[in-house]
Design a protein around this motif. Sequence first.
Motif, PDB file in Angstrom:
ATOM      1  N   PRO A 138      12.232  24.860  -2.479  1.00  0.00           N
ATOM      2  CA  PRO A 138      11.826  25.249  -1.216  1.00  0.00           C
ATOM      3  C   PRO A 138      10.502  25.250  -0.976  1.00  0.00           C
ATOM      4  N   GLU A 139       9.826  24.640   0.229  1.00  0.00           N
ATOM      5  CA  GLU A 139       8.495  25.043   0.548  1.00  0.00           C
ATOM      6  C   GLU A 139       8.165  26.601   0.754  1.00  0.00           C
ATOM      7  N   THR A 140       9.254  27.215   0.895  1.00  0.00           N
ATOM      8  CA  THR A 140       8.968  28.714   1.257  1.00  0.00           C
ATOM      9  C   THR A 140       8.426  29.572  -0.061  1.00  0.00           C
ATOM     10  N   VAL A 141       8.852  28.902  -1.228  1.00  0.00           N
ATOM     11  CA  VAL A 141       8.683  29.694  -2.360  1.00  0.00           C
ATOM     12  C   VAL A 141       7.133  29.973  -2.552  1.00  0.00           C
ATOM     13  N   GLY A 142       6.841  31.148  -2.642  1.00  0.00           N
ATOM     14  CA  GLY A 142       5.293  31.756  -2.514  1.00  0.00           C
ATOM     15  C   GLY A 142       4.566  31.256  -3.849  1.00  0.00           C
TER      16      GLY A 142
ATOM     17  N   HIS B 220       6.931  17.862  -8.231  1.00  0.00           N
ATOM     18  CA  HIS B 220       7.108  18.433  -6.916  1.00  0.00           C
ATOM     19  C   HIS B 220       6.457  19.795  -6.702  1.00  0.00           C
ATOM     20  N   LEU B 221       6.583  20.748  -7.913  1.00  0.00           N
ATOM     21  CA  LEU B 221       5.877  22.080  -7.751  1.00  0.00           C
ATOM     22  C   LEU B 221       4.611  21.984  -7.587  1.00  0.00           C
ATOM     23  N   LEU B 222       3.868  21.122  -8.428  1.00  0.00           N
ATOM     24  CA  LEU B 222       2.322  20.732  -8.515  1.00  0.00           C
ATOM     25  C   LEU B 222       1.838  20.248  -6.918  1.00  0.00           C
ATOM     26  N   LEU B 223       2.727  19.428  -6.117  1.00  0.00           N
ATOM     27  CA  LEU B 223       2.467  19.221  -4.792  1.00  0.00           C
ATOM     28  C   LEU B 223       2.300  20.334  -4.111  1.00  0.00           C
ATOM     29  N   VAL B 224       3.448  21.398  -4.300  1.00  0.00           N
ATOM     30  CA  VAL B 224       3.629  22.504  -3.490  1.00  0.00           C
ATOM     31  C   VAL B 224       2.422  23.407  -3.706  1.00  0.00           C
TER      32      VAL B 224
ATOM     33  N   ALA C  94      -0.029  15.950  -9.795  1.00  0.00           N
ATOM     34  CA  ALA C  94       1.395  15.651  -9.221  1.00  0.00           C
ATOM     35  C   ALA C  94       1.472  14.130  -9.505  1.00  0.00           C
ATOM     36  N   VAL C  95       0.457  13.591  -8.820  1.00  0.00           N
ATOM     37  CA  VAL C  95       0.562  11.818  -9.192  1.00  0.00           C
ATOM     38  C   VAL C  95       0.804  11.660 -10.668  1.00  0.00           C
TER      39      VAL C  95
ATOM     40  N   PRO D 111      15.078   8.912  -5.033  1.00  0.00           N
ATOM     41  CA  PRO D 111      14.461   8.919  -3.596  1.00  0.00           C
ATOM     42  C   PRO D 111      13.406  10.037  -3.430  1.00  0.00           C
ATOM     43  N   ALA D 112      13.732  11.174  -4.197  1.00  0.00           N
ATOM     44  CA  ALA D 112      12.899  12.373  -4.215  1.00  0.00           C
ATOM     45  C   ALA D 112      11.607  12.088  -4.820  1.00  0.00           C
ATOM     46  N   VAL D 113      11.792  11.307  -6.055  1.00  0.00           N
ATOM     47  CA  VAL D 113      10.475  10.910  -6.613  1.00  0.00           C
ATOM     48  C   VAL D 113       9.856   9.962  -5.921  1.00  0.00           C
ATOM     49  N   LYS D 114      10.270   9.030  -5.392  1.00  0.00           N
ATOM     50  CA  LYS D 114       9.575   8.068  -4.680  1.00  0.00           C
ATOM     51  C   LYS D 114       8.784   8.880  -3.375  1.00  0.00           C
ATOM     52  N   TYR D 115       9.435   9.747  -2.806  1.00  0.00           N
ATOM     53  CA  TYR D 115       8.901  10.151  -1.396  1.00  0.00           C
ATOM     54  C   TYR D 115       7.880  11.370  -2.079  1.00  0.00           C
ATOM     55  N   ASP D 116       7.983  12.073  -3.043  1.00  0.00           N
ATOM     56  CA  ASP D 116       6.836  12.777  -3.555  1.00  0.00           C
ATOM     57  C   ASP D 116       5.813  12.109  -3.991  1.00  0.00           C
ATOM     58  N   LEU D 117       5.799  11.105  -4.745  1.00  0.00           N
ATOM     59  CA  LEU D 117       4.787  10.350  -5.152  1.00  0.00           C
ATOM     60  C   LEU D 117       4.113   9.704  -4.096  1.00  0.00           C
ATOM     61  N   ALA D 118       4.786   9.213  -2.927  1.00  0.00           N
ATOM     62  CA  ALA D 118       4.048   8.740  -1.868  1.00  0.00           C
ATOM     63  C   ALA D 118       3.039   9.730  -1.094  1.00  0.00           C
ATOM     64  N   VAL D 119       3.634  11.092  -1.154  1.00  0.00           N
ATOM     65  CA  VAL D 119       2.875  12.139  -0.754  1.00  0.00           C
ATOM     66  C   VAL D 119       1.675  12.388  -1.518  1.00  0.00           C
ATOM     67  N   ALA D 120       1.935  12.360  -2.637  1.00  0.00           N
ATOM     68  CA  ALA D 120       0.888  12.906  -3.713  1.00  0.00           C
ATOM     69  C   ALA D 120      -0.143  11.579  -3.548  1.00  0.00           C
TER      70      ALA D 120
END
Length: 92
Positions: A3-7, A37-41, A48-49, A63-72
């Motif tokens: 979750p994005e709310t993780v400190g 994903h954590l590296l993105l956070v 992350a890339v 799909p989660a990998v594809k999304y995170d890769l696109a964001v990175a």
Amino acid sequence: MVPETVGPLRARQAAGAWTDMLQRFPARGDVSARLGHLLLVLGQDASAVDRLRDAEKALPTDPAVKYDLAVALVRTRHSAEAIAPLKTYLGE
């Protein structure tokens, strides 16, 4: 995913644990995906890339990998490269 709310402290601790896991099981795409994903956070987008490209090789339809890769890729100013994984994520 995480979750994005993780400190930041918890995210760094988790990233350390996933890094250790990746060293033990380098062929595990799911481990690369979680670490990416954590590296993105954490805002470590270039790292992350690298992890997400490894994950994409092992999990080409995730799909989660594809999304995170696109964001990175967008965050690292490689927007043109982000189109392919984003299209796959969107089912195009």
